[in-house]
Scaffold this motif. Structure first.
Motif, PDB file in Angstrom:
ATOM      1  N   CYS A 122      80.482  80.697  97.024  1.00 51.40           N
ATOM      2  CA  CYS A 122      81.344  80.507  98.193  1.00 51.40           C
ATOM      3  C   CYS A 122      82.548  79.638  97.854  1.00 51.40           C
ATOM      4  O   CYS A 122      83.679  79.928  98.267  1.00 51.40           O
ATOM      5  N   ILE A 123      82.320  78.570  97.107  1.00 55.13           N
ATOM      6  CA  ILE A 123      83.416  77.670  96.725  1.00 55.13           C
ATOM      7  C   ILE A 123      84.413  78.412  95.853  1.00 55.13           C
ATOM      8  O   ILE A 123      85.630  78.249  95.992  1.00 55.13           O
ATOM      9  N   HIS A 124      83.904  79.244  94.959  1.00 51.15           N
ATOM     10  CA  HIS A 124      84.775  80.081  94.134  1.00 51.15           C
ATOM     11  C   HIS A 124      85.671  80.936  95.026  1.00 51.15           C
ATOM     12  O   HIS A 124      86.884  81.054  94.795  1.00 51.15           O
ATOM     13  N   ALA A 125      85.069  81.533  96.058  1.00 53.41           N
ATOM     14  CA  ALA A 125      85.820  82.394  96.972  1.00 53.41           C
ATOM     15  C   ALA A 125      86.848  81.601  97.789  1.00 53.41           C
ATOM     16  O   ALA A 125      87.869  82.155  98.217  1.00 53.41           O
ATOM     17  N   ALA A 126      86.592  80.312  97.996  1.00 55.98           N
ATOM     18  CA  ALA A 126      87.520  79.486  98.777  1.00 55.98           C
ATOM     19  C   ALA A 126      88.795  79.190  98.011  1.00 55.98           C
ATOM     20  O   ALA A 126      89.845  78.931  98.605  1.00 55.98           O
ATOM     21  N   GLY A 127      88.726  79.200  96.673  1.00 52.94           N
ATOM     22  CA  GLY A 127      89.915  78.965  95.861  1.00 52.94           C
ATOM     23  C   GLY A 127      90.472  77.564  96.015  1.00 52.94           C
ATOM     24  O   GLY A 127      89.722  76.592  96.174  1.00 52.94           O
ATOM     25  N   PRO A 128      91.801  77.410  95.994  1.00 54.42           N
ATOM     26  CA  PRO A 128      92.422  76.083  96.038  1.00 54.42           C
ATOM     27  C   PRO A 128      92.054  75.246  97.255  1.00 54.42           C
ATOM     28  O   PRO A 128      92.160  74.019  97.215  1.00 54.42           O
ATOM     29  N   ARG A 129      91.607  75.883  98.340  1.00 57.56           N
ATOM     30  CA  ARG A 129      91.201  75.134  99.527  1.00 57.56           C
ATOM     31  C   ARG A 129      90.031  74.197  99.224  1.00 57.56           C
ATOM     32  O   ARG A 129      89.816  73.205  99.921  1.00 57.56           O
ATOM     33  N   ALA A 130      89.290  74.489  98.139  1.00 51.97           N
ATOM     34  CA  ALA A 130      88.073  73.734  97.834  1.00 51.97           C
ATOM     35  C   ALA A 130      88.296  72.649  96.786  1.00 51.97           C
ATOM     36  O   ALA A 130      87.381  72.320  96.023  1.00 51.97           O
ATOM     37  N   ARG A 131      89.465  72.065  96.741  1.00 49.88           N
ATOM     38  CA  ARG A 131      89.751  71.043  95.724  1.00 49.88           C
ATOM     39  C   ARG A 131      88.809  69.848  95.813  1.00 49.88           C
ATOM     40  O   ARG A 131      88.529  69.193  94.807  1.00 49.88           O
ATOM     41  N   THR A 132      88.306  69.557  96.999  1.00 43.07           N
ATOM     42  CA  THR A 132      87.391  68.427  97.149  1.00 43.07           C
ATOM     43  C   THR A 132      86.073  68.656  96.397  1.00 43.07           C
ATOM     44  O   THR A 132      85.311  67.716  96.184  1.00 43.07           O
ATOM     45  N   ALA A 133      85.814  69.906  96.005  1.00 42.95           N
ATOM     46  CA  ALA A 133      84.573  70.209  95.286  1.00 42.95           C
ATOM     47  C   ALA A 133      84.687  69.932  93.788  1.00 42.95           C
ATOM     48  O   ALA A 133      83.670  69.956  93.081  1.00 42.95           O
ATOM     49  N   LEU A 134      85.891  69.659  93.291  1.00 41.18           N
ATOM     50  CA  LEU A 134      86.096  69.546  91.840  1.00 41.18           C
ATOM     51  C   LEU A 134      85.211  68.496  91.166  1.00 41.18           C
ATOM     52  O   LEU A 134      84.625  68.789  90.112  1.00 41.18           O
ATOM     53  N   PRO A 135      85.080  67.278  91.690  1.00 37.57           N
ATOM     54  CA  PRO A 135      84.215  66.300  90.997  1.00 37.57           C
ATOM     55  C   PRO A 135      82.774  66.786  90.836  1.00 37.57           C
ATOM     56  O   PRO A 135      82.186  66.641  89.760  1.00 37.57           O
ATOM     57  N   ALA A 136      82.217  67.369  91.894  1.00 38.94           N
ATOM     58  CA  ALA A 136      80.845  67.858  91.808  1.00 38.94           C
ATOM     59  C   ALA A 136      80.747  69.040  90.846  1.00 38.94           C
ATOM     60  O   ALA A 136      79.779  69.154  90.078  1.00 38.94           O
ATOM     61  N   LEU A 137      81.737  69.910  90.857  1.00 38.11           N
ATOM     62  CA  LEU A 137      81.734  71.052  89.946  1.00 38.11           C
ATOM     63  C   LEU A 137      81.839  70.598  88.492  1.00 38.11           C
ATOM     64  O   LEU A 137      81.207  71.173  87.601  1.00 38.11           O
ATOM     65  N   GLU A 138      82.635  69.563  88.258  1.00 39.15           N
ATOM     66  CA  GLU A 138      82.751  69.016  86.896  1.00 39.15           C
ATOM     67  C   GLU A 138      81.389  68.530  86.407  1.00 39.15           C
ATOM     68  O   GLU A 138      81.021  68.733  85.245  1.00 39.15           O
ATOM     69  N   GLY A 139      80.645  67.870  87.305  1.00 43.73           N
ATOM     70  CA  GLY A 139      79.322  67.405  86.928  1.00 43.73           C
ATOM     71  C   GLY A 139      78.390  68.550  86.579  1.00 43.73           C
ATOM     72  O   GLY A 139      77.641  68.475  85.595  1.00 43.73           O
ATOM     73  N   LEU A 140      78.454  69.628  87.340  1.00 43.93           N
ATOM     74  CA  LEU A 140      77.608  70.795  87.062  1.00 43.93           C
ATOM     75  C   LEU A 140      78.040  71.487  85.770  1.00 43.93           C
ATOM     76  O   LEU A 140      77.198  72.009  85.032  1.00 43.93           O
ATOM     77  N   PHE A 141      79.341  71.486  85.500  1.00 39.78           N
ATOM     78  CA  PHE A 141      79.836  72.120  84.278  1.00 39.78           C
ATOM     79  C   PHE A 141      79.359  71.371  83.029  1.00 39.78           C
ATOM     80  O   PHE A 141      79.223  71.952  81.954  1.00 39.78           O
ATOM     81  N   LYS A 142      79.094  70.087  83.183  1.00 42.98           N
ATOM     82  CA  LYS A 142      78.600  69.292  82.063  1.00 42.98           C
ATOM     83  C   LYS A 142      77.069  69.248  82.003  1.00 42.98           C
ATOM     84  O   LYS A 142      76.501  68.586  81.140  1.00 42.98           O
ATOM     85  N   GLY A 143      76.415  69.967  82.927  1.00 42.29           N
ATOM     86  CA  GLY A 143      74.963  69.913  83.013  1.00 42.29           C
ATOM     87  C   GLY A 143      74.262  70.800  82.001  1.00 42.29           C
ATOM     88  O   GLY A 143      74.879  71.430  81.139  1.00 42.29           O
ATOM     89  N   ASP A 144      72.938  70.858  82.116  1.00 37.86           N
ATOM     90  CA  ASP A 144      72.111  71.573  81.140  1.00 37.86           C
ATOM     91  C   ASP A 144      71.874  73.037  81.486  1.00 37.86           C
ATOM     92  O   ASP A 144      71.492  73.814  80.617  1.00 37.86           O
ATOM     93  N   ASP A 145      72.077  73.422  82.744  1.00 46.07           N
ATOM     94  CA  ASP A 145      71.786  74.792  83.162  1.00 46.07           C
ATOM     95  C   ASP A 145      72.948  75.718  82.791  1.00 46.07           C
ATOM     96  O   ASP A 145      74.043  75.588  83.340  1.00 46.07           O
ATOM     97  N   PRO A 146      72.735  76.666  81.860  1.00 48.69           N
ATOM     98  CA  PRO A 146      73.835  77.534  81.419  1.00 48.69           C
ATOM     99  C   PRO A 146      74.449  78.362  82.546  1.00 48.69           C
ATOM    100  O   PRO A 146      75.665  78.536  82.613  1.00 48.69           O
ATOM    101  N   GLY A 147      73.589  78.865  83.440  1.00 46.59           N
ATOM    102  CA  GLY A 147      74.102  79.670  84.538  1.00 46.59           C
ATOM    103  C   GLY A 147      75.004  78.884  85.468  1.00 46.59           C
ATOM    104  O   GLY A 147      76.075  79.356  85.880  1.00 46.59           O
ATOM    105  N   LEU A 148      74.576  77.658  85.789  1.00 44.40           N
ATOM    106  CA  LEU A 148      75.391  76.807  86.652  1.00 44.40           C
ATOM    107  C   LEU A 148      76.658  76.358  85.932  1.00 44.40           C
ATOM    108  O   LEU A 148      77.717  76.225  86.557  1.00 44.40           O
ATOM    109  N   ARG A 149      76.554  76.133  84.618  1.00 42.58           N
ATOM    110  CA  ARG A 149      77.765  75.770  83.857  1.00 42.58           C
ATOM    111  C   ARG A 149      78.815  76.870  83.968  1.00 42.58           C
ATOM    112  O   ARG A 149      79.998  76.602  84.191  1.00 42.58           O
ATOM    113  N   ALA A 150      78.376  78.097  83.801  1.00 41.78           N
ATOM    114  CA  ALA A 150      79.312  79.218  83.839  1.00 41.78           C
ATOM    115  C   ALA A 150      79.951  79.370  85.217  1.00 41.78           C
ATOM    116  O   ALA A 150      81.177  79.490  85.337  1.00 41.78           O
TER     117      ALA A 150
END
Length: 203
Positions: A122-150
């Motif tokens: 859903c956040i992906h679909a929101a696009g630039p409107r979801a800038r407030t999600a960036l810190p949390a997404l950065e944390g997931l991108f650095k996480g151990d789950d490959p699917g969530l990283r992608a």
């Protein structure tokens, strides 16, 4: 009148179908009243169908419809229709859409990968409107789950724009990440190729 009776039927499948059909009636105060009542139905699918119908019958500012859709998109459980609910919210006001994004960002703290997958979609679909999600997404991108990283990486790229240095770095890392699925790595290749072919060559 028949549809208004059926939207109160004992069968949730019948109530759902009746709500969907009432959406085609057009502006009708009596039908709208029954649909508003149906937004409190015990069945999630009926609530969703009623909210969608209200958007058509009463317009995108209908408070019962937007309230119901916001509650559905903010469900903390893993639900299969969250992306469809968020898509419906795109037809509402900017204020309501921002509330939906805020609810999704709050759900990013949920540790359940099944929940996170559709929330990130859903956040992906929101696009630039979801800038407030960036810190949390950065944390997931650095996480151990490959699917969530992608999925988190692609969501960041969509929010920031694929030309940004951070997006290029994320795409390079995705292409070179052996833990990701082939589909995930291949999804990053055309994005990177379009903005920085030399970075793709290095990856």
């Amino acid at each position: 009148q028949v549809l208004r009776r059926l939207v109160k039927d004992r069968s949730s499948a019948v109530r759902n179908a009746a709500a969907e059909a009432l959406a085609e009636v057009g502006p009708d105060p009596a039908a709208a009243a029954d649909l508003i009542a149906a937004t409190n139905d015990e069945d999630r699918a009926v609530r969703f169908a009623a909210a969608l119908a209200l958007l058509k019958v009463s317009g995108p500012t209908d408070q019962a419809a937007t309230r119901t859709l916001l509650a559905l998109v903010a469900d903390p459980d893993g639900v299969p229709d969250r992306p469809a609910v968020f898509e419906a919210l795109k037809g509402t006001s900017a204020e309501v859409q921002d509330q939906a994004v805020a609810a999704l960002v709050a759900l990013l703290a949920n540790g359940d990968s099944a929940v996170l997958a559709d929330v990130i979609a859903c956040i992906h679909a929101a696009g630039p409107r979801a800038r407030t999600a960036l810190p949390a997404l950065e944390g997931l991108f650095k996480g151990d789950d490959p699917g969530l990283r992608a999925s988190a990486g692609l969501a960041i790229v969509t929010i920031e724009g694929q030309e940004s240095p951070r997006s290029v770095a994320i795409l390079v890392r995705m292409v070179a990440d052996p833990a990701l699925t082939l589909d995930a790595r291949e999804s990053a290749i055309p994005l990177l190729q379009g903005v920085n072919s030399s970075a793709l060559a290095r990856a």
